[in-house]
Design an enzyme around this catalytic site. Sequence first.
Site, PDB file in Angstrom:
ATOM      1  N   GLN A   1      75.718  -0.459  23.381  1.00 21.50           N
ATOM      2  CA  GLN A   1      75.643  -1.128  22.081  1.00 21.50           C
ATOM      3  C   GLN A   1      74.350  -0.766  21.347  1.00 21.50           C
ATOM      4  O   GLN A   1      73.798  -1.572  20.602  1.00 21.50           O
ATOM      5  CB  GLN A   1      75.746  -2.637  22.264  1.00 21.50           C
ATOM      6  CG  GLN A   1      77.148  -3.126  22.580  1.00 21.50           C
ATOM      7  CD  GLN A   1      78.124  -2.876  21.440  1.00 21.50           C
ATOM      8  OE1 GLN A   1      77.765  -2.940  20.267  1.00 21.50           O
ATOM      9  NE2 GLN A   1      79.364  -2.591  21.791  1.00 21.50           N
ATOM     10  N   SER A   2      73.901   0.462  21.517  1.00 20.29           N
ATOM     11  CA  SER A   2      72.639   0.895  20.918  1.00 20.29           C
ATOM     12  C   SER A   2      72.693   0.899  19.393  1.00 20.29           C
ATOM     13  O   SER A   2      73.528   1.566  18.782  1.00 20.29           O
ATOM     14  CB  SER A   2      72.309   2.308  21.412  1.00 20.29           C
ATOM     15  OG  SER A   2      71.263   2.872  20.663  1.00 20.29           O
ATOM     16  N   ASN A   3      71.768   0.161  18.779  1.00 16.34           N
ATOM     17  CA  ASN A   3      71.617   0.200  17.318  1.00 16.34           C
ATOM     18  C   ASN A   3      71.084   1.557  16.874  1.00 16.34           C
ATOM     19  O   ASN A   3      71.470   2.073  15.821  1.00 16.34           O
ATOM     20  CB  ASN A   3      70.654  -0.899  16.863  1.00 16.34           C
ATOM     21  CG  ASN A   3      71.111  -2.275  17.265  1.00 16.34           C
ATOM     22  OD1 ASN A   3      72.230  -2.673  16.974  1.00 16.34           O
ATOM     23  ND2 ASN A   3      70.250  -3.013  17.957  1.00 16.34           N
TER      24      ASN A   3
END
Length: 333
Positions: free
Chosen positions: A75-77
């Site tokens: 879920q890396s921004n």
Amino acid sequence: MPLSRFNKIQLGVFPTPIQKLPRLSAHLGGPQIYIKRDDLTGLALGGNKTRKLEYLLADALAKDSDCIITAGAAQSNHCRQTAAAAAMLGLECHLVLGGQAPNVANGNLLLDQLFAAHIHWSGDKRKGEDIPNIVAALREQGRNPYVVPYGGSNMIGSLGFINAFYELHAQCKDAAMPAEFSDIVFASSSGATHCGLVLGKEVCNVSSRIIGINIDKDEQGKDSYKSQLHTLIKDTANKLAVGYPADIDEIQLKDDYIGAGYGVVGELEREGIALCAQLEGILLDPVYTGRAMGGLIDMIRKGRFSADSNVLFWHTGGAPALFSYAEVLQQVD
């Protein structure tokens, strides 16, 4: 120290606004809390990585790269914004993501797919350990890949937040703003945001305390994150000829709020997210800003700031990840 000698492209909408949070401030009994809205940078639902990518991808284009590689958690921004920026520039994007492919993609991962990023799942290696193999494979295909470091955090990425401090300094000249914030609080994880703010403060000659809330206890290599951050600040200062006290003890990095580890949501994060949503209508994320706001709230309750001071919380974005944490955000400890 002019930044004009460095390549930069426009990917976001700046300056991002600063808002006062009167209801949250009143709820906590002071100090006066303000928020810098880097969740509104305009790139793929916003985030602080936009600032770093404006310099990093300018460097990639200057080197005639035709594809971009970076890494992060599922879920890396950072990966979401990198994929969006690559799409804007017509560059192929490869993301090396920790974990395994889920049955259904949501949150940031869904957006990565919409931006047509090529996703490489890497199990428990979420910090780019597999990138060299992918670089080699792409070069064998005649490609010219550019590696964006984990979190966009190197000297080039740090330029984005030196520039951000210039932006903040200009905004503080508005009569509606404090002339200077006593403290600037934010999520500190890969380093370039923290580095840029520290050096930006020095360049602008202000006295604000730069307070990073450590998000991740997982260290890369043998050095602690604080040691890695110190090295990044020192090396960047040297390269840019910026005066900075080289003592590691000058860096304010709070390790008190790591809890059960990176991406593990507890009551601290749930309360920070809930209070900002219910009192100010502002969404934080479960991994970074929720934890950093939880830390700020705890420090206020413990009397770490004077009641009449003006504290700035730097919102680094990340709201798309909320949807992948729906179940845990509804739990009560």
